[in-house]
Design an enzyme around this catalytic site. Structure first.
Site, mmCIF file in Angstrom:
data_model
loop_
_atom_site.group_PDB
_atom_site.id
_atom_site.type_symbol
_atom_site.label_atom_id
_atom_site.label_comp_id
_atom_site.label_asym_id
_atom_site.label_seq_id
_atom_site.Cartn_x
_atom_site.Cartn_y
_atom_site.Cartn_z
ATOM 1 N N CYS A 2 0.695 -0.968 0.117
ATOM 2 C CA CYS A 2 0.011 -0.115 -0.100
ATOM 3 C C CYS A 2 0.736 1.193 0.019
ATOM 4 O O CYS A 2 2.185 0.992 0.452
ATOM 5 C CB CYS A 2 -0.646 0.109 1.306
ATOM 6 S SG CYS A 2 -1.887 -1.418 1.543
ATOM 7 N N ARG A 28 1.693 1.515 -5.885
ATOM 8 C CA ARG A 28 1.739 0.504 -4.791
ATOM 9 C C ARG A 28 0.667 -0.339 -4.324
ATOM 10 O O ARG A 28 0.736 -1.007 -3.599
ATOM 11 C CB ARG A 28 2.329 1.409 -3.677
ATOM 12 C CG ARG A 28 3.717 2.068 -3.698
ATOM 13 C CD ARG A 28 3.783 2.988 -2.412
ATOM 14 N NE ARG A 28 4.277 1.877 -1.475
ATOM 15 C CZ ARG A 28 5.458 1.378 -1.221
ATOM 16 N NH1 ARG A 28 6.683 1.424 -1.754
ATOM 17 N NH2 ARG A 28 5.468 0.505 -0.144
ATOM 18 N N TRP A 75 -3.395 -1.789 -1.466
ATOM 19 C CA TRP A 75 -3.564 -3.122 -2.185
ATOM 20 C C TRP A 75 -4.020 -4.274 -1.129
ATOM 21 O O TRP A 75 -3.338 -4.510 -0.186
ATOM 22 C CB TRP A 75 -1.992 -3.486 -2.893
ATOM 23 C CG TRP A 75 -1.976 -4.815 -3.515
ATOM 24 C CD1 TRP A 75 -2.181 -4.848 -4.995
ATOM 25 C CD2 TRP A 75 -1.479 -6.099 -2.948
ATOM 26 N NE1 TRP A 75 -2.073 -6.175 -5.317
ATOM 27 C CE2 TRP A 75 -1.665 -7.025 -4.245
ATOM 28 C CE3 TRP A 75 -1.417 -6.691 -1.782
ATOM 29 C CZ2 TRP A 75 -1.336 -8.494 -4.109
ATOM 30 C CZ3 TRP A 75 -0.820 -8.001 -1.871
ATOM 31 C CH2 TRP A 75 -1.026 -8.632 -2.817
ATOM 32 N N ASN A 101 0.754 0.421 6.094
ATOM 33 C CA ASN A 101 0.991 -0.362 5.053
ATOM 34 C C ASN A 101 1.737 -1.680 5.726
ATOM 35 O O ASN A 101 2.601 -1.449 6.655
ATOM 36 C CB ASN A 101 2.199 0.268 4.046
ATOM 37 C CG ASN A 101 2.809 -0.665 3.309
ATOM 38 O OD1 ASN A 101 2.390 -1.696 2.819
ATOM 39 N ND2 ASN A 101 4.070 -0.225 2.852
ATOM 40 N N GLY A 102 1.233 -2.900 5.152
ATOM 41 C CA GLY A 102 1.897 -3.943 5.893
ATOM 42 C C GLY A 102 1.010 -4.984 6.321
ATOM 43 O O GLY A 102 -0.198 -4.732 6.033
ATOM 44 N N GLU A 481 11.044 -14.278 -18.952
ATOM 45 C CA GLU A 481 10.689 -12.839 -18.697
ATOM 46 C C GLU A 481 9.547 -12.516 -19.566
ATOM 47 O O GLU A 481 8.657 -11.474 -19.427
ATOM 48 C CB GLU A 481 11.836 -12.042 -18.713
ATOM 49 C CG GLU A 481 11.925 -10.522 -18.543
ATOM 50 C CD GLU A 481 11.031 -9.868 -17.260
ATOM 51 O OE1 GLU A 481 10.637 -11.025 -16.310
ATOM 52 O OE2 GLU A 481 10.390 -8.881 -17.239
ATOM 53 N N LYS A 485 5.778 -10.719 -18.745
ATOM 54 C CA LYS A 485 5.353 -9.630 -19.176
ATOM 55 C C LYS A 485 4.049 -9.494 -19.848
ATOM 56 O O LYS A 485 3.122 -8.826 -19.518
ATOM 57 C CB LYS A 485 6.334 -8.815 -20.087
ATOM 58 C CG LYS A 485 7.613 -8.196 -19.720
ATOM 59 C CD LYS A 485 7.469 -6.936 -18.736
ATOM 60 C CE LYS A 485 7.461 -7.213 -17.247
ATOM 61 N NZ LYS A 485 8.431 -7.782 -16.487
ATOM 62 N N GLU A 488 1.546 -10.381 -17.233
ATOM 63 C CA GLU A 488 1.065 -9.569 -16.093
ATOM 64 C C GLU A 488 0.113 -8.402 -16.743
ATOM 65 O O GLU A 488 -0.729 -8.055 -15.993
ATOM 66 C CB GLU A 488 1.995 -9.105 -15.453
ATOM 67 C CG GLU A 488 2.954 -8.432 -15.901
ATOM 68 C CD GLU A 488 4.132 -7.958 -14.894
ATOM 69 O OE1 GLU A 488 3.965 -8.016 -13.511
ATOM 70 O OE2 GLU A 488 5.381 -7.833 -15.174
ATOM 71 N N HIS A 504 7.996 -32.881 -25.020
ATOM 72 C CA HIS A 504 7.595 -33.604 -23.896
ATOM 73 C C HIS A 504 6.255 -33.223 -23.322
ATOM 74 O O HIS A 504 6.148 -33.476 -22.191
ATOM 75 C CB HIS A 504 8.730 -33.549 -22.871
ATOM 76 C CG HIS A 504 10.132 -33.897 -23.543
ATOM 77 N ND1 HIS A 504 10.580 -35.324 -23.636
ATOM 78 C CD2 HIS A 504 11.345 -33.365 -23.949
ATOM 79 C CE1 HIS A 504 11.653 -35.496 -24.066
ATOM 80 N NE2 HIS A 504 12.161 -34.202 -24.417
ATOM 81 N N LYS A 603 3.260 -2.712 -7.098
ATOM 82 C CA LYS A 603 4.993 -2.592 -7.535
ATOM 83 C C LYS A 603 5.816 -3.304 -6.509
ATOM 84 O O LYS A 603 6.616 -4.025 -6.922
ATOM 85 C CB LYS A 603 5.097 -1.080 -7.901
ATOM 86 C CG LYS A 603 6.728 -0.865 -8.105
ATOM 87 C CD LYS A 603 6.562 -1.280 -9.505
ATOM 88 C CE LYS A 603 7.927 -1.156 -10.161
ATOM 89 N NZ LYS A 603 7.982 -2.061 -11.275
HETATM 90 O O1 M6R Z 1 11.007 -5.380 -6.207
HETATM 91 P P1 M6R Z 1 11.257 -6.706 -6.693
HETATM 92 O O2 M6R Z 1 12.258 -6.781 -7.875
HETATM 93 O O3 M6R Z 1 11.889 -7.514 -5.436
HETATM 94 O O4 M6R Z 1 9.860 -7.380 -7.289
HETATM 95 C C1 M6R Z 1 9.751 -8.680 -7.571
HETATM 96 C C2 M6R Z 1 8.722 -8.934 -8.452
HETATM 97 O O5 M6R Z 1 7.619 -8.803 -7.358
HETATM 98 C C3 M6R Z 1 8.405 -8.096 -9.619
HETATM 99 O O6 M6R Z 1 9.697 -8.314 -10.318
HETATM 100 C C4 M6R Z 1 7.301 -8.500 -10.342
HETATM 101 O O7 M6R Z 1 7.382 -9.673 -10.882
HETATM 102 C C5 M6R Z 1 7.007 -7.576 -11.300
HETATM 103 N N1 M6R Z 1 5.637 -7.253 -11.555
HETATM 104 C C6 M6R Z 1 7.339 -7.992 -12.653
HETATM 105 O O8 M6R Z 1 7.098 -6.997 -13.804
#
Ligand code: M6R
Length: 608
Positions: A2, A28, A75, A101-102, A481, A485, A488, A504, A603
């Site tokens: 958050c 966030r 969040w 937050n937490g 990766e 992308k 997400e 396989h 994020k």
């Molecule tokens: O801040 P961090 O690099 O530790 O975050 C790790 C993941 O949460 C972050 O890479 C997440 O997978 C992103 N949404 C990817 O785009």
């Protein structure tokens, strides 16, 4: 997860500062948002389900007047996204307002205890217990009451609290959750992240765990956990607000993708002395470096994928066995760690709870921990033995792009350093490699100039809900990766496989028009990748290949080709990831998705 903000001033309306700050912190979390502002007599609260924009639209000129307030963008963890669960949360008598937050792990016991004492709860959140605990303890001094509340709470918190009886005062504290404070010309500011206050000041205090801050219009006082005054350390911020603005791009993601040539250059700046790779922050002597007999790279999400790429480099160049582990698994797995193990923790935010827990675990077991992060003063930076900053600058889009590039470049430098320290490269080889690594910035620039081929390739996804990404070696890691992308931000289901694995099992899913994205750049195993592609093509797949410029034969198997400049195979992921980022964005935009704020994500993930 958050975002929290706070402001106390003399004349400026708090709501203006809070709403602006929340808009900047929205990356966030964006399930709900709210503010609480004291008008001197009472605390007025407005909360809305959904994005900050809905909150902004619902606050009129004459609402929430006052110069002291707190705000929150959520969040959801405990309690579904709803207005009732939106922060700020209030005590029974509406006299205490709290944003948090937490996660308060023992909230259920605390709630039961407080309800037993007659407190009435109005949400399903863990946070609300904090408001009632403060109310229970309040006896004329908010700081004392907040200290009592936090002494009862187990878990992580960044907390800001206001009290009707003390207008013009905000008490702030934290544990395992970021809080930044600063004083500007108009008053005192607080945020979960520097972007919330950078307009007002460049000199900030990054609050430490279990420290307290009392904000007033005249300044901020700091206290330790016993309540004794302390002198805070000031951190000067040298980046500008541009990072938090779109700069003419339609979204942050596109802007950040376009920043990648600069990220490569900045991350490499000062890292080659003319003869040696220099990473002084590693704080290991050459002898200590040579004693390293195992490397663990721990990370989550995109940062984990950067680690997968580095594994090949460290093992290939330095010949040190390297494991790449998802941080949330590493800590529960009892990995083999000795004092000669180097643990590399990679995290854009430097806040990811699982990565932090893994760092702590590794250090207890005697490993040296080296952090790679993008955020100055973050927990990963503070809790590691040494840290390298990726120089991506603020990354706002929830989907990581430029920070990934910064991570891969930093890890590549580390691999070169380890190889050089073991005598695997001579000075001349090191110089050539560094120079070719630096050339990746130009190669990315070239990719960014020709996006028509990517737009064309995106048409393959029309009407499709699933896709494969395949490659071999570092191409496979690049595909992990690329697939992340795509899923997400566009919500298209995407799986990445080492191309040789398709036969396989996964190939059973291929039918007419099924999208298969392949990293098929020139490498010693190019022919193997092409034959794997033929297996999919013959079953009807629509193939998009990322290939090396000049490779015309790839057109025999691929429906669409995205060409990238030729770079050394070891550096291919740095360049090949860029068209995959653009492809994901193109598909997401075509599907009408919000590319910067995809559903269900935030994020930084500060909860386990
Ligand atoms: O801040 P961090 O690099 O530790 O975050 C790790 C993941 O949460 C972050 O890479 C997440 O997978 C992103 N949404 C990817 O785009």
């Amino acid at each position: 997860m958050c975002g929290i903000v706070g402001f106390v001033g003399k004349s400026k309306q708090a709501k203006d500062v809070l709403l602006e700050g929340l808009t900047r912190l929205e990356y966030r979390g964006y399930d709900s948002a709210g503010i609480a502002v004291s008008d001197g007599d009472r605390i007025n609260v407005v909360r809305r389900l959904g994005k900050v924009r809905r909150l902004v639209e619902s606050i009129g000129e004459t609402d929430c007047l006052g110069t002291c307030g707190i705000g929150h963008t959520r969040w959801a963890t405990h309690g579904a996204p709803s207005e009732r669960n939106a922060h700020p949360h209030m005590s029974c008598a509406d006299e205490i307002a709290v944003v948090h937050n937490g996660i308060i792990e023992n909230f259920a016991e605390l709630r039961e205890e407080l309800e037993g004492k007659g407190h009435v709860f109005s949400s399903d959140t863990d946070t609300e217990v904090a408001a009632h605990l403060v109310e229970e303890a309040y006896d004329g001094d908010l700081l004392t009451a907040v200290r009592y509340a936090t002494s009862r709470m187990i878990g992580a918190y960044g907390l800001a609290v206001m009290c009707k009886e003390e207008p013009g005062r905000i008490v702030v504290t934290r544990k395992d959750s970021p809080i930044v404070l600063g004083v500007g010309e108009e008053g005192s500011y607080l945020g979960s992240d520097i972007v919330a206050l950078i307009d007002a000041t460049r000199d900030v205090v990054i609050l430490e765990d279990e420290q307290y801050a009392v904000m007033t219009a005249d300044g901020i006082d700091y206290f330790d956990r016993e309540g004794a005054p302390i002198e805070p350390e000031i951190t000067h911020i040298d980046w500008t607000l541009d990072a938090a603005e779109k700069g003419g791009y339609p979204d942050f993601m596109l802007k950040e993708i376009h920043e990648q040539p600069r990220v490569v250059r900045d991350t490499l700046a000062g890292r080659f002395s003319g003869t040696e790779i220099t990473i002084d922050e590693l704080s290991l002597t050459r002898t200590e470096l040579n004693f390293i007999d195992r490397v663990y790279i721990i990370a989550c999400g995109t940062s984990y994928h950067a680690g997968l790429i580095a594994k090949d480099l460290i093992e290939g160049w330095a010949r040190i066995p390297t494991e790449v582990e998802v941080a949330s698994e590493f800590r529960y797995r009892n990995p083999i760690i000795t004092p000669t193990t180097l643990v590399v923790a990679v995290s854009q935010s430097g806040e990811t709870a699982d990565t932090l827990a893994a760092i702590r675990d590794a250090r207890i077991k005697g490993a040296k921990v080296f952090g790679i992060t993008n955020v100055i003063g973050s927990r990963v930076a503070r809790e590691s033995d040494g840290v390298i900053y990726t120089k991506a600058n603020k990354e706002i889009s929830v989907a990581s792009t430029k920070s990934f590039t910064g991570q891969v470049v930093s890890l590549t430098l580390l691999a070169m350093l380890l190889a050089r320290s073991r005598g695997k490269f001579n000075q001349n080889q090191t110089r050539i490699l560094f120079s070719e690594l630096a050339d990746c910035a130009d190669a990315i620039e070239q990719v960014l100039q020709d996006t028509e081929q990517i737009k064309d390739a995106a048409s393959v996804f029309e009407g499709r809900e699933s896709a494969f990404f395949i490659g071999r070696g570092m191409g496979a890691a690049t595909c992990y990766e690329g697939a992340l992308k795509l899923k997400e931000i566009s919500y298209v289901h995407a799986e990445a496989y080492a191309a040789g694995e398709m036969k396989h099992g996964p190939i059973a899913l291929i039918d007419e028009g099924f999208p298969v994205v392949a990293v098929a750049t020139q490498s010693p195993i190019y022919d193997k990748v092409v034959s794997n592609l033929k297996e999919s093509e013959s079953r009807g797949a629509s193939i998009v290949a990322v290939a090396t410029e000049g490779d015309t034969s790839i057109c025999d198997v691929a429906d669409k080709v995205i060409y990238i400049p030729k770079v050394r195979d070891a550096f291919m992921p740095i360049v090949a990831s860029v068209p995959l980022q653009l492809l994901a964005r193109e598909v997401a935009v075509a599907r009408g998705c919000d590319v910067d704020q995809p559903r269900n994500l935030a994020k930084s993930v500060t909860v386990e």
